[in-house]
Design a protein around this motif. Structure first.
Motif, PDB file in Angstrom:
ATOM      1  N   UNK A 156      16.466  71.762  10.841  1.00  0.00           N
ATOM      2  CA  UNK A 156      17.635  72.145  10.057  1.00  0.00           C
ATOM      3  C   UNK A 156      18.665  72.894  10.901  1.00  0.00           C
ATOM      4  N   UNK A 157      18.201  73.677  11.859  1.00  0.00           N
ATOM      5  CA  UNK A 157      19.136  74.347  12.781  1.00  0.00           C
ATOM      6  C   UNK A 157      19.933  73.316  13.569  1.00  0.00           C
ATOM      7  N   UNK A 158      19.257  72.256  13.982  1.00  0.00           N
ATOM      8  CA  UNK A 158      19.924  71.194  14.727  1.00  0.00           C
ATOM      9  C   UNK A 158      20.914  70.440  13.834  1.00  0.00           C
ATOM     10  N   UNK A 169      18.052  68.607  21.692  1.00  0.00           N
ATOM     11  CA  UNK A 169      19.002  68.530  20.594  1.00  0.00           C
ATOM     12  C   UNK A 169      18.904  67.242  19.813  1.00  0.00           C
ATOM     13  N   UNK A 170      19.633  67.235  18.705  1.00  0.00           N
ATOM     14  CA  UNK A 170      19.656  66.055  17.851  1.00  0.00           C
ATOM     15  C   UNK A 170      20.468  64.951  18.520  1.00  0.00           C
ATOM     16  N   UNK A 171      20.066  63.699  18.281  1.00  0.00           N
ATOM     17  CA  UNK A 171      20.706  62.550  18.906  1.00  0.00           C
ATOM     18  C   UNK A 171      21.184  61.566  17.844  1.00  0.00           C
ATOM     19  N   UNK A 172      22.155  60.749  18.226  1.00  0.00           N
ATOM     20  CA  UNK A 172      22.609  59.647  17.378  1.00  0.00           C
ATOM     21  C   UNK A 172      21.906  58.363  17.785  1.00  0.00           C
ATOM     22  N   UNK A 173      21.387  57.638  16.798  1.00  0.00           N
ATOM     23  CA  UNK A 173      20.940  56.270  17.040  1.00  0.00           C
ATOM     24  C   UNK A 173      22.061  55.307  16.684  1.00  0.00           C
ATOM     25  N   UNK A 174      22.712  55.576  15.538  1.00  0.00           N
ATOM     26  CA  UNK A 174      23.917  54.850  15.114  1.00  0.00           C
ATOM     27  C   UNK A 174      24.904  55.902  14.618  1.00  0.00           C
ATOM     28  N   UNK A 175      26.049  55.465  14.112  1.00  0.00           N
ATOM     29  CA  UNK A 175      27.040  56.416  13.605  1.00  0.00           C
ATOM     30  C   UNK A 175      26.523  57.219  12.425  1.00  0.00           C
ATOM     31  N   UNK A 185       9.066  62.666  15.909  1.00  0.00           N
ATOM     32  CA  UNK A 185      10.493  62.534  15.669  1.00  0.00           C
ATOM     33  C   UNK A 185      10.780  62.752  14.176  1.00  0.00           C
ATOM     34  N   UNK A 186      11.873  63.459  13.894  1.00  0.00           N
ATOM     35  CA  UNK A 186      12.371  63.598  12.526  1.00  0.00           C
ATOM     36  C   UNK A 186      13.744  62.954  12.473  1.00  0.00           C
ATOM     37  N   UNK A 187      13.972  62.105  11.484  1.00  0.00           N
ATOM     38  CA  UNK A 187      15.233  61.361  11.412  1.00  0.00           C
ATOM     39  C   UNK A 187      16.052  61.796  10.206  1.00  0.00           C
ATOM     40  N   UNK A 188      17.343  61.435  10.254  1.00  0.00           N
ATOM     41  CA  UNK A 188      18.293  61.834   9.207  1.00  0.00           C
ATOM     42  C   UNK A 188      19.262  60.687   8.977  1.00  0.00           C
ATOM     43  N   UNK A 189      19.333  60.230   7.731  1.00  0.00           N
ATOM     44  CA  UNK A 189      20.237  59.154   7.344  1.00  0.00           C
ATOM     45  C   UNK A 189      21.375  59.762   6.533  1.00  0.00           C
ATOM     46  N   UNK A 190      22.599  59.563   6.995  1.00  0.00           N
ATOM     47  CA  UNK A 190      23.767  60.179   6.375  1.00  0.00           C
ATOM     48  C   UNK A 190      24.527  59.156   5.531  1.00  0.00           C
ATOM     49  N   UNK A 191      24.262  59.154   4.231  1.00  0.00           N
ATOM     50  CA  UNK A 191      25.032  58.322   3.324  1.00  0.00           C
ATOM     51  C   UNK A 191      26.265  59.066   2.844  1.00  0.00           C
TER      52      UNK A 191
END
Length: 231
Positions: free
Chosen positions: A49-51, A2-8, A23-29
């Motif tokens: 995208x499912x994750x 599953x997807x994991x958090x590195x930071x908030x 690894x694929x990362x996602x930055x949430x602004x």
């Protein structure tokens, strides 16, 4: 997996060793979201995208590419939003597009790479695309409350290496920058590696994220790389 958090505000789908998916990362602004790398295949992006959906996250507005190698780019045709890559990355991808016009090319890749065979088992075609946006030196994206500094750097792994630095989170994404050049008989250019080490040292970060490993603390990565550059 599953997807994991590195930071908030930074998430990542870990690498999968059995198929060598990076690894694929996602930055949430607060305004925009940014994914890092476009995956090995359309299936890889679908899984990502499912994750994201399961974690309550929207599909990314932008996706930035760290370098042209197929495990980082061959899913680009499936991404949501706009893609961003260095101009050299698009040159390399253009070459891949031309090779893929030959029906035997996908089979050649399967024979050369066991992991490629696993990822593309049963597939007979490749859909390779160039990025929507390209740059030469660097881009700065204001995602809303967090900044993505996207820049080209010299590294031993590939000529088009791109890093992504998020100063607010003190995270540096390096792709495969620290690895040898697998498309040049595994050559490790120690001079380029030392330049990369100096860049990492000068970057105010806590975490360094490589594409085929779990995130590392900066001091741990530098300790390893300094030993490698001196050997």
């Amino acid at each position: 997996m599953g997807i994991k958090n590195l930071t908030d505000r930074i998430y990542y789908l870990p690498h999968e060793a059995e198929v060598d998916r990076p690894m694929l990362a996602y930055l949430k602004g607060s305004r925009f979201s940014l994914a890092i790398d476009a995956g090995y295949s359309a299936k890889h992006i679908d899984d990502f995208y499912d994750q994201l959906k399961g974690a309550g996250l929207k599909k990314p507005d932008f996706t930035v590419i760290t370098h042209w190698h197929y495990d980082h780019t061959f899913g680009m045709s499936r991404i949501h939003g706009a893609s961003i890559a260095h101009e050299k990355t698009n040159l390399f991808l253009k070459e891949q597009q031309e090779k893929a016009l030959e029906p035997s090319y996908i089979n050649r890749l399967k024979k050369e790479d066991l992991y490629f065979e696993r990822e593309y088992h049963g597939e007979t075609k490749l859909h390779i695309v160039l990025s929507d946006i390209q740059f030469r030196k660097e881009l700065l994206l204001d995602l809303g409350g967090m900044t993505a500094k996207i820049y080209h750097t010299e590294a031993p792994h590939s000529e088009d290496t791109v890093c992504v630095y998020v100063p607010e989170e003190k995270v540096l994404f390096l792709g495969d920058a620290t690895s040898e050049d697998f498309f040049n008989n595994g050559y490790m250019d120690k001079s380029k590696l030392r330049k990369l080490v100096h860049m990492i040292q000068a970057t105010d970060c806590i975490y360094c994220v490589l594409s085929h490993a779990e995130p590392l603390r900066k001091e741990d990565l530098l300790s390893y790389l300094n030993g490698l550059s001196e050997s």
